[in-house]
Design a protein around this motif. Structure first.
Motif, mmCIF file in Angstrom:
data_model
loop_
_atom_site.group_PDB
_atom_site.id
_atom_site.type_symbol
_atom_site.label_atom_id
_atom_site.label_comp_id
_atom_site.label_asym_id
_atom_site.label_seq_id
_atom_site.Cartn_x
_atom_site.Cartn_y
_atom_site.Cartn_z
ATOM 1 N N HIS A 26 0.868 -1.181 0.000
ATOM 2 C CA HIS A 26 0.000 0.000 0.000
ATOM 3 C C HIS A 26 0.895 1.217 0.000
ATOM 4 N N ASN A 27 0.528 2.198 -0.770
ATOM 5 C CA ASN A 27 1.297 3.428 -0.838
ATOM 6 C C ASN A 27 0.323 4.587 -0.738
ATOM 7 N N GLY A 28 0.183 5.151 0.448
ATOM 8 C CA GLY A 28 -0.738 6.257 0.635
ATOM 9 C C GLY A 28 -1.116 6.402 2.087
ATOM 10 N N PRO A 29 -2.038 7.297 2.358
ATOM 11 C CA PRO A 29 -2.445 7.529 3.747
ATOM 12 C C PRO A 29 -3.165 6.319 4.342
ATOM 13 N N VAL A 30 -3.065 6.207 5.647
ATOM 14 C CA VAL A 30 -3.697 5.109 6.371
ATOM 15 C C VAL A 30 -4.403 5.685 7.584
ATOM 16 N N ASP A 31 -5.598 5.227 7.821
ATOM 17 C CA ASP A 31 -6.322 5.632 9.020
ATOM 18 C C ASP A 31 -6.055 4.559 10.077
ATOM 19 N N ALA A 32 -4.838 4.578 10.644
ATOM 20 C CA ALA A 32 -4.406 3.543 11.583
ATOM 21 C C ALA A 32 -4.903 3.851 12.992
ATOM 22 N N SER A 33 -5.448 2.857 13.629
ATOM 23 C CA SER A 33 -5.896 3.050 15.004
ATOM 24 C C SER A 33 -4.691 2.927 15.939
ATOM 25 N N PRO A 34 -4.757 3.548 17.109
ATOM 26 C CA PRO A 34 -3.655 3.452 18.074
ATOM 27 C C PRO A 34 -3.332 2.009 18.477
ATOM 28 N N ARG A 35 -4.258 1.121 18.268
ATOM 29 C CA ARG A 35 -3.989 -0.288 18.576
ATOM 30 C C ARG A 35 -2.871 -0.843 17.697
ATOM 31 N N TYR A 36 -2.789 -0.358 16.455
ATOM 32 C CA TYR A 36 -1.805 -0.869 15.509
ATOM 33 C C TYR A 36 -0.592 0.032 15.326
ATOM 34 N N TRP A 37 -0.736 1.336 15.572
ATOM 35 C CA TRP A 37 0.385 2.252 15.365
ATOM 36 C C TRP A 37 0.303 3.372 16.387
ATOM 37 N N ALA A 38 1.157 3.293 17.412
ATOM 38 C CA ALA A 38 1.162 4.292 18.483
ATOM 39 C C ALA A 38 2.597 4.592 18.913
ATOM 40 N N PRO A 39 3.351 5.320 18.086
ATOM 41 C CA PRO A 39 4.722 5.667 18.467
ATOM 42 C C PRO A 39 4.744 6.486 19.761
ATOM 43 N N GLU A 40 5.754 6.235 20.579
ATOM 44 C CA GLU A 40 5.925 6.949 21.845
ATOM 45 C C GLU A 40 7.392 7.322 21.988
ATOM 46 N N ILE A 41 7.662 8.192 22.957
ATOM 47 C CA ILE A 41 9.043 8.518 23.294
ATOM 48 C C ILE A 41 9.445 7.579 24.438
ATOM 49 N N ALA A 42 10.501 6.796 24.218
ATOM 50 C CA ALA A 42 10.967 5.820 25.211
ATOM 51 C C ALA A 42 11.711 6.535 26.336
ATOM 52 N N SER A 43 12.089 5.778 27.363
ATOM 53 C CA SER A 43 12.803 6.348 28.515
ATOM 54 C C SER A 43 14.153 6.956 28.120
ATOM 55 N N ASP A 44 14.739 6.496 26.996
ATOM 56 C CA ASP A 44 16.007 7.064 26.538
ATOM 57 C C ASP A 44 15.804 8.330 25.692
ATOM 58 N N GLY A 45 14.541 8.764 25.543
ATOM 59 C CA GLY A 45 14.233 9.979 24.795
ATOM 60 C C GLY A 45 14.107 9.790 23.295
ATOM 61 N N LYS A 46 14.194 8.550 22.837
ATOM 62 C CA LYS A 46 14.128 8.246 21.404
ATOM 63 C C LYS A 46 12.748 7.696 21.053
ATOM 64 N N PRO A 47 12.277 7.951 19.823
ATOM 65 C CA PRO A 47 10.987 7.394 19.392
ATOM 66 C C PRO A 47 11.023 5.866 19.354
ATOM 67 N N GLU A 48 9.923 5.276 19.763
ATOM 68 C CA GLU A 48 9.809 3.816 19.800
ATOM 69 C C GLU A 48 8.372 3.447 19.439
ATOM 70 N N ALA A 49 8.218 2.338 18.737
ATOM 71 C CA ALA A 49 6.892 1.867 18.362
ATOM 72 C C ALA A 49 6.932 0.356 18.194
ATOM 73 N N TYR A 50 5.754 -0.222 18.160
ATOM 74 C CA TYR A 50 5.615 -1.649 17.867
ATOM 75 C C TYR A 50 4.727 -1.778 16.648
ATOM 76 N N PHE A 51 5.179 -2.611 15.701
ATOM 77 C CA PHE A 51 4.389 -2.849 14.511
ATOM 78 C C PHE A 51 4.353 -4.347 14.266
ATOM 79 N N ARG A 52 3.152 -4.926 14.339
ATOM 80 C CA ARG A 52 2.959 -6.369 14.197
ATOM 81 C C ARG A 52 3.844 -7.148 15.167
ATOM 82 N N GLY A 53 3.954 -6.623 16.387
ATOM 83 C CA GLY A 53 4.712 -7.293 17.431
ATOM 84 C C GLY A 53 6.206 -7.052 17.406
#
Length: 152
Positions: A26-53
């Motif tokens: 797929h190449n384009g916008p996605v209406d992703a729910s936070p359940r599947y895509w929820a990037p956060e700032i980790a304790s080390d100050g860097k962006p972190e996310a989980y995608f498909r586990g």
């Protein structure tokens, strides 16, 4: 040849493209729910996310100063209407010229940074995307820089 269509009211809205270390058909916008895509700032100050586990670490890559990232899609094609046949008066031969086609691009958004994700580690500056962005822009600037022409 490319032409940009006039911007709509929602065009050129700011966004941040995310480049994931996987292939998605797929190449384009996605209406992703936070359940599947929820990037956060980790304790080390860097962006972190989980995608498909899979744990991903993010790195922000800025578009170089003086440049702007633009997201476009092909809108339509136009024909210039040039004659397809012309006669060369000097030698009587027919010279065919193909009609020039223009691709219209619609401006969907703009960005000044890209979030580059790596599996379990932050993407290094030796990453092909990072190097390509920096090297391509340097190469393009060198090619288009005014200078002395060499010749006889």
């Amino acid at each position: 040849m490319l032409k940009f269509s006039s911007p709509r009211s929602d065009a050129s809205r700011p966004c941040v493209p995310n480049l994931l270390p996987c292939r998605i058909d797929h190449n384009g916008p996605v209406d992703a729910s936070p359940r599947y895509w929820a990037p956060e700032i980790a304790s080390d100050g860097k962006p972190e996310a989980y995608f498909r586990g899979r744990k991903l670490k993010g790195k922000e890559v800025k578009v170089p100063t003086g440049y702007k990232g633009v997201i476009v899609k092909e809108a339509k094609k136009e024909d210039t209407g040039k004659d397809t046949e012309k006669k060369d008066v000097r030698d009587g031969r027919d010279n065919e010229e193909e009609a020039e086609e223009f691709s219209m691009l619609q401006d969907l958004g703009s960005f000044d940074k890209v979030m580059l994700w790596g599996h379990e580690s932050i993407v290094e500056s030796e990453d092909p995307f990072v190097k390509g962005m920096e090297e391509w822009i340097g190469f393009a600037e060198a090619m288009h820089r005014p200078g002395k022409s060499e010749g006889p």
